[in-house]
Design a protein around this motif. Structure first.
Motif, PDB file in Angstrom:
ATOM      1  N   ASN A   1       0.821  -1.198   0.000  1.00 35.45           N
ATOM      2  CA  ASN A   1       0.000   0.000   0.000  1.00 35.45           C
ATOM      3  C   ASN A   1       0.859   1.253   0.000  1.00 35.45           C
ATOM      4  O   ASN A   1       1.925   1.282   0.609  1.00 35.45           O
ATOM      5  CB  ASN A   1      -0.893   0.050   1.249  1.00 35.45           C
TER       6      ASN A   1
ATOM      7  N   TYR B   1       0.233   5.709   0.410  1.00 34.00           N
ATOM      8  CA  TYR B   1      -0.677   6.746   0.885  1.00 34.00           C
ATOM      9  C   TYR B   1      -0.157   8.070   0.328  1.00 34.00           C
ATOM     10  O   TYR B   1       0.629   8.761   1.007  1.00 34.00           O
ATOM     11  CB  TYR B   1      -0.725   6.741   2.412  1.00 34.00           C
TER      12      TYR B   1
ATOM     13  N   ARG C   1      -6.729   8.450   2.173  1.00 36.39           N
ATOM     14  CA  ARG C   1      -6.927   7.044   1.827  1.00 36.39           C
ATOM     15  C   ARG C   1      -5.720   6.453   1.104  1.00 36.39           C
ATOM     16  O   ARG C   1      -5.027   7.133   0.367  1.00 36.39           O
ATOM     17  CB  ARG C   1      -8.179   6.897   0.957  1.00 36.39           C
TER      18      ARG C   1
ATOM     19  N   ILE D   1      -3.758   3.437  -1.365  1.00 36.81           N
ATOM     20  CA  ILE D   1      -3.927   2.780  -2.657  1.00 36.81           C
ATOM     21  C   ILE D   1      -3.238   1.426  -2.573  1.00 36.81           C
ATOM     22  O   ILE D   1      -2.047   1.343  -2.251  1.00 36.81           O
ATOM     23  CB  ILE D   1      -3.304   3.607  -3.795  1.00 36.81           C
TER      24      ILE D   1
ATOM     25  N   LEU E   1      -1.501  -1.826  -4.087  1.00 30.41           N
ATOM     26  CA  LEU E   1      -0.678  -2.119  -5.247  1.00 30.41           C
ATOM     27  C   LEU E   1      -0.457  -3.622  -5.371  1.00 30.41           C
ATOM     28  O   LEU E   1      -0.460  -4.340  -4.370  1.00 30.41           O
ATOM     29  CB  LEU E   1       0.689  -1.435  -5.123  1.00 30.41           C
TER      30      LEU E   1
ATOM     31  N   ASP F   1       4.663   7.265  -2.013  1.00 22.29           N
ATOM     32  CA  ASP F   1       4.120   7.216  -0.654  1.00 22.29           C
ATOM     33  C   ASP F   1       4.407   8.510   0.093  1.00 22.29           C
ATOM     34  O   ASP F   1       5.547   8.986   0.133  1.00 22.29           O
ATOM     35  CB  ASP F   1       4.745   6.042   0.102  1.00 22.29           C
TER      36      ASP F   1
ATOM     37  N   THR G   1      -9.636  10.872  -1.313  1.00 24.47           N
ATOM     38  CA  THR G   1      -8.944   9.949  -2.213  1.00 24.47           C
ATOM     39  C   THR G   1      -7.970  10.751  -3.062  1.00 24.47           C
ATOM     40  O   THR G   1      -8.305  11.821  -3.568  1.00 24.47           O
ATOM     41  CB  THR G   1      -9.949   9.216  -3.120  1.00 24.47           C
TER      42      THR G   1
ATOM     43  N   LYS H   1      -4.784  10.487  -6.098  1.00 26.17           N
ATOM     44  CA  LYS H   1      -4.014   9.727  -7.084  1.00 26.17           C
ATOM     45  C   LYS H   1      -3.005  10.668  -7.730  1.00 26.17           C
ATOM     46  O   LYS H   1      -3.314  11.830  -8.005  1.00 26.17           O
ATOM     47  CB  LYS H   1      -4.928   9.124  -8.149  1.00 26.17           C
TER      48      LYS H   1
ATOM     49  N   GLU I   1      -6.292  -2.171   7.795  1.00 28.32           N
ATOM     50  CA  GLU I   1      -6.209  -0.801   7.282  1.00 28.32           C
ATOM     51  C   GLU I   1      -6.080   0.227   8.402  1.00 28.32           C
ATOM     52  O   GLU I   1      -5.570   1.333   8.178  1.00 28.32           O
ATOM     53  CB  GLU I   1      -7.424  -0.481   6.414  1.00 28.32           C
TER      54      GLU I   1
END
Length: 281
Positions: free
Chosen positions: A7, A9, A15, A17, A19, A32, A57, A59, A172
């Motif tokens: 993961n 962040y 939140r 993500i 992988l 990250d 969220t 990206k 999580e």
């Protein structure tokens, strides 16, 4: 013993993500904790102060980030020419700042005056030399490059919670980068170094846990099960250098390469005495 989760962040406290694979660099998993929210003075803001950050969220997109929150239009945040000295615990980082339109939108979402800052090629920060050695680079993580947790330790924590009528939680809550499938709870206390796909990872310091573990990592709510009492019963550090309850270990990579879900992790160095914990009657 294999990797079951990877993961990142991108925005600290927002939140994560999941992988399937990731490169490993000196800074950890690329992408990250490359962005962070700060107050007008540059001091970092996390779910500890604003639980609703968990609803965001993020990206990576181009040289910036696309951010969204339920019920609002997405925003694209890229760096502008302005820079700020951003503070993360005891570290001061020269960081790029998003433009004012983005900062005003984020402040509106979260009900507090905020700025979005980004860790770019001009930014520099190192992890604690006391624990990680000299000149080990890190971004906006709390202190170290990678956080490791294990499935058996979560199962043991949940068993204790359930036995005390406190419910159960998911992994999580601990926001790990790497999760390993293990058979023995807390065995990671006895590891000094791992090797995954030819890369050595040193376990430099156990991770102390805070109120964020009590929060739903999609909504920020603190109304669900809390692991704090169980961690107090099972995982209270007896080492004055690292006070508090513990779950997971901070890793520092000593090489570069790629790792993937399903990769085997091998213990290449042990910590004979484990980690000292307080006993509870």
């Amino acid at each position: 013993m294999r990797i079951t989760e990877l993961n990142i962040y991108p925005l600290k406290s927002a939140r994560g993500i999941a992988l399937s694979e990731s490169p490993i660099s000196a800074e950890g998993l690329p992408g990250d904790r490359r962005a962070m929210l700060v107050d007008p003075s540059g001091h970092f803001i996390t779910q500890r102060e604003l639980p609703q950050i968990a609803q965001i969220t993020v990206k990576a997109e181009g040289t910036g980030f696309r951010l969204s929150i339920d019920g609002k239009a997405d925003i694209l945040a890229g760096p502008c020419e302005q820079r700020i000295e951003a503070t993360v615990w005891k570290s001061v980082v020269d960081a790029a700042v998003a433009d004012e339109d983005v900062n005003e939108t984020l402040s509106g979402w979260l009900g507090r005056t905020l700025k979005l800052v980004m860790f770019d090629e001009k930014s520099h920060r190192i992890a604690s030399p006391e624990w990680a050695g000299a000149e080990t680079p890190v971004t906006f993580a709390d202190g170290y490059q990678i956080l490791l947790t294990t499935t058996a330790s979560l199962a043991a924590l949940n068993e204790n919670m359930a036995a005390n009528g406190e419910g159960r939680i998911g992994m999580e809550r601990f926001r790990p980068n790497i999760v390993l499938d293990t058979d023995e709870a807390w065995v990671e206390d006895r590891w000094a170094a791992l090797e995954i796909n030819g890369i050595r990872f040193d376990l430099v310091k156990p991770c102390t846990r805070c109120i964020m573990t009590t929060q739903d990592q999609q909504t920020g709510s603190r109304d669900g099960p809390s692991p704090m009492k169980a961690m107090g019963r099972l995982r209270m550090s007896a080492d004055r250098r690292v006070p508090g309850v513990l779950f997971g270990w901070n890793l520092t990579p000593t090489g570069e390469g790629r790792i993937a879900v399903g990769d085997v992790a091998q213990v290449v160095e042990h910590r004979a005495d484990g980690w000292a914990l307080k006993t509870r009657g």
